[in-house]
Scaffold this active site. Structure first.
Site, PDB file in Angstrom:
ATOM      1  N   ASP B 161    -112.837 -44.795 -70.706  1.00 30.84           N
ATOM      2  CA  ASP B 161    -113.611 -43.690 -71.286  1.00 30.84           C
ATOM      3  C   ASP B 161    -114.990 -43.603 -70.634  1.00 30.84           C
ATOM      4  O   ASP B 161    -115.472 -42.516 -70.305  1.00 30.84           O
ATOM      5  CB  ASP B 161    -113.752 -43.910 -72.800  1.00 30.84           C
ATOM      6  N   LYS B 185     -99.701 -50.255 -68.612  1.00 34.81           N
ATOM      7  CA  LYS B 185     -98.523 -50.723 -67.882  1.00 34.81           C
ATOM      8  C   LYS B 185     -98.372 -52.238 -67.891  1.00 34.81           C
ATOM      9  O   LYS B 185     -97.273 -52.763 -68.008  1.00 34.81           O
ATOM     10  CB  LYS B 185     -98.569 -50.211 -66.447  1.00 34.81           C
TER      11      LYS B 185
END
Lengths: 258, 258
Positions: B161, B185
């Site tokens: 962010d 992932k």
């Protein structure tokens, strides 16, 4: 070293449901108090009121505690981190030792519980198995600032990740891989209380879909909306246990949540 | 009180480019040192090496610092928070005073800089205007733990962010509303260094699309991928300045970034 996380949970006899005080069959109950202050900190349940909680948070806590009386809702306990033995065991199988020195390991703390009282994440989660719904009551302290007077977007993402991740583990068991999608609609005032409503939308095979909203206490302001996609699996490999490992740190004889 | 954030930036003469040490035309340069320790902390640039940085982070810092020599790349400064006057001014127009007591205001710190040295977010960002690309070098400390030995998903979301938000502000100016979409992932080992590569994908009218990847230092491991959608606007209202206010806290005579 692809020993599965799921196998570990089975060994612990871990249920999908993680109510307050739950422990694995045959495991020793936790000592209420330890002689070392650090042990006390790690074994202290932080999902209860403390002097930093404001009036809104206390009132909501009391309301949900009342809902727990008939068993339809459960409060989830929350600790700073797992016990040293479990941490070491976990690392042996999931972490390349070169990445972490002993000195660093000893300092490790759960992100959301690593702040001094009232400065960071003050929160408690309640879950209804009947409604398949989780509620997180959250007060973001002054050390979570983004722009002056407002919560950092990352702090919102963190409490959303925490709530949806815990909901995924409770409803789907062990979970692998994850997608987190957040729509920031309005800035959240620092030190205010927000309510995160999280629900299981659907389960398709091993796929779990969860959504949540971040709202003001009076429900008049919608601050953020988020969805989480995850895939439940009985076997988790090193490379894909992201959601599992960020959602359910292991402790001696029990599974604690954020 | 819908005074726009954009108007404030115009008043400050804010450019879209936020290089190290930039200040608004006519503004006073910052004092290099202040007599009060708290002032020193707030005016200290944290985007430089400290003893907690490991070898990987120092090497990468040196490499990018070298790239800055010909002006093609710029290092971005980073502080704990804005000056008290600016904070108060900002709050007057964007925050209901009932939400925040003076005591809480005085404790406020930028989330990503609120940890003691080495325990939380250690990072530095570099930006290439030519390539429209930003790189964040990040070492996640032991207080950012999720599962034992790994970074919390919220900590990854926070640095993503921060990086994408700063990139949005630099490339698009003031930005309103945002969507952050993260694919986790692989779990990131605690205390390891990762490289966040962030780029502006496209601009359609006032819409900005940014993508980023979180990779290991040797680029062999892809930990996460993320996209950010934002909408640039010359006028920002109270209800929609989320990205703006979480990306570019204001300081006296300059705009600092995370």
């Amino acid at each position: 070293m692809l020993r599965s996380c799921a196998a570990r949970l089975r060994t612990l006899g871990a249920p999908r449901w993680l109510p307050e005080g739950w422990r694995a069959p045959g495991s020793e109950p936790r000592a209420a108090q330890r002689s070392f202050s650090s042990e006390e900190v790690f074994h202290k349940d932080y999902a209860v009121p403390n002097p930093s909680w404001n009036k809104d948070l206390r009132l909501l806590f009391d309301q949900f505690t009342k809902k727990c009386e008939d068993g339809s809702w459960k409060r989830l306990s929350s600790y700073k981190r797992g016990c040293a033995l479990r941490v070491k065991d976990f690392q042996t199988h999931f972490l390349d030792p070169k990445h972490m020195k002993e000195e660093q390991t000893s300092k490790a703390q759960l992100f959301t519980r690593s702040f001094d009282e009232g400065l960071g994440f003050e929160y408690v989660m309640f879950y209804s198995d009947v409604e398949k719904r989780m509620v997180c009551l959250f007060q973001g302290g002054p050390h979570l600032e983004g722009a002056p007077g407002f919560l950092h977007g990352g702090a919102i993402a963190t409490i959303v990740d925490t709530t949806t991740g815990t909901c995924a583990v409770i409803t789907g068991g062990v979970v692998m891989t994850a997608n987190l999608n957040i729509n920031y609609k309005r800035p959240v005032p620092l030190c205010s209380v927000v309510v995160i409503n999280c629900q299981l939308d659907k389960v398709e095979g091993r796929k779990i879909f969860i959504s949540c909203s971040v709202q003001s206490v009076d429900e008049k302001t919608l601050y953020s909306e988020a969805t989480r996609y995850a895939s439940a699996s009985p076997e988790i490999s090193v490379g894909s246990c992201c959601t599992c490992v960020t959602s359910a740190p292991l402790r001696t004889g029990e599974i604690n949540v954020y």
